[in-house]
Design an enzyme around this catalytic site. Structure first.
Site, PDB file in Angstrom:
ATOM      1  N   PRO A   2      -1.889  -9.332  -5.122  1.00 33.24           N
ATOM      2  CA  PRO A   2      -1.165  -9.316  -3.844  1.00 33.24           C
ATOM      3  C   PRO A   2      -1.712  -8.261  -2.887  1.00 33.24           C
ATOM      4  CG  PRO A   2       0.293  -8.736  -5.677  1.00 33.24           C
ATOM      5  CD  PRO A   2      -1.055  -8.967  -6.253  1.00 33.24           C
ATOM      6  N   GLU A   3      -1.946  -8.673  -1.662  1.00 33.54           N
ATOM      7  CA  GLU A   3      -2.448  -7.761  -0.636  1.00 33.54           C
ATOM      8  C   GLU A   3      -1.270  -7.290   0.219  1.00 33.54           C
ATOM      9  OE1 GLU A   3      -5.481  -6.707  -0.228  1.00 33.54           O
ATOM     10  OE2 GLU A   3      -6.591  -8.008  -1.579  1.00 33.54           O
ATOM     11  N   LYS A  59       0.453  -0.815  -0.579  1.00 34.14           N
ATOM     12  CA  LYS A  59       0.718  -1.965  -1.443  1.00 34.14           C
ATOM     13  C   LYS A  59       1.819  -1.670  -2.451  1.00 34.14           C
ATOM     14  CE  LYS A  59      -4.007  -3.599  -1.285  1.00 34.14           C
ATOM     15  NZ  LYS A  59      -5.109  -4.085  -2.139  1.00 34.14           N
ATOM     16  N   ARG A 285     -18.141  -5.343  -3.426  1.00 36.82           N
ATOM     17  CA  ARG A 285     -17.191  -6.330  -2.907  1.00 36.82           C
ATOM     18  C   ARG A 285     -17.923  -7.345  -2.041  1.00 36.82           C
ATOM     19  NH1 ARG A 285     -12.013  -4.127  -3.039  1.00 36.82           N
ATOM     20  NH2 ARG A 285     -11.367  -6.284  -2.941  1.00 36.82           N
TER      21      ARG A 285
END
Ligand SMILES: [Zn+2]
Length: 295
Positions: A2-3, A59, A285
């Site tokens: 989850p972002e 977050k 990334r």
């Protein structure tokens, strides 16, 4: 994983459901990994506290708690209803009047608000019995999620992207020799901007992910901040309609997807100029960009 927008959506959904409710008892499972504070501390802080507010910081989901004065209650009878073996602390050990319960969902963590008769799913690590009769459960198969408590203010580090002012934003990034993409992902600077949202924000601003932060001028920084906020807010709005998917009893994850313009579109035509989207790797990334629209 989850972002930020998903965590915001989850926090809003939880706020609607549990704000004002009182935690009557706490059960914690026997796996140590999800517990960042000790089981004793967590139980002592949660037990007998009212949930005043639920909000997102970076977050993290933060539950602001205040202690409820209770008449001496038959704690033993509650204890005998424990759904499973686990640790339960003596609430007398530490009972601050104000504290926070902090949940990081990690990769697969979920918070469910459900009825006590709902089956306790495998990988349930915490169950909070609420005065309303419902339960708030933390379920996490992969156990990268973390539960902790804080007394006297939780500091998530960095600044909140949705609240960042232009001055602070520019001051943070200006002069850095690192690629702007890496700087956006640095949690010590901005709190909670993930890979997808960094790529999408850079595309909207016309800046290549590998460009050094030190080469970006003030006007571009100003537009970049606006793009970061725009992308995150759009994703939050998109998620608002599916709140129940995150926190309902059966908890099938239904994370919405922002309509990605570059992320995950390697080789596909740019939505503006039709040039194929490129993918490069920066600091491990994946980064996606249009070689024509982004400089
Ligand atoms: Zn393009």
């Amino acid at each position: 994983m989850p972002e930020l927008p998903e965590v915001e959506t989850i926090a809003r959904g939880l706020a609607k459901r549990v704000t004002g409710d009182v935690i009557e008892s706490v059960w914690l499972g026997s796996h140590p990994q999800p517990l960042k504070s000790t089981a004793r501390e967590i139980a002592a802080v949660l037990d007998g506290s009212r949930i005043v507010e639920v909000r997102r910081m970076g977050k993290h989901i933060v539950f602001d708690l205040e202690r409820v004065e209770r008449a001496p209650s038959p704690a033993k009878s509650r204890e005998s209803k424990k759904p499973r073996k686990g640790s339960r602390a003596n609430p007398e050990i530490l009972s601050p009047t104000q504290a926070q319960w902090i949940v990081h969902l990690g990769m697969t963590g979920r918070l469910q608000v459900c009825e006590p008769q709902n089956e306790v799913l495998k990988h349930t690590h915490a169950i909070l019995k609420l005065a309303s009769g419902r339960e708030l459960r933390f379920v996490d198969p992969r156990r990268f999620g973390r539960l902790s408590v804080a007394i006297g203010g939780f500091d998530a580090g960095g600044i909140e992207p949705l609240e960042a002012g232009e001055e602070a934003f520019v001051a943070m990034f200006r002069g850095r020799k690192t690629p702007i993409k890496s700087a956006l992902l640095n949690q010590k600077l901005l709190r909670g901007v993930g890979n997808i949202y960094a790529d999408e924000s850079l595309f909207r601003t016309g800046i290549r992910p590998r460009r050094r932060a030190s080469t970006i001028n003030r006007d571009q920084f100003s537009r970049l901040l606006a793009s970061v906020k725009e992308v995150l807010n759009e994703a939050i709005v998109a998620g608002g309609s599916s709140i129940s998917d995150y926190v309902d009893a059966d908890g099938e994850e239904g994370f919405f997807q922002l309509q990605h313009r570059v992320y995950g579109r390697e080789g596909e035509p740019c939505l503006i100029c039709k040039t194929p989207i490129k993918r490069i790797v920066i600091a491990g990334r994946s980064s996606h960009y249009c070689p024509k629209c982004q400089k």
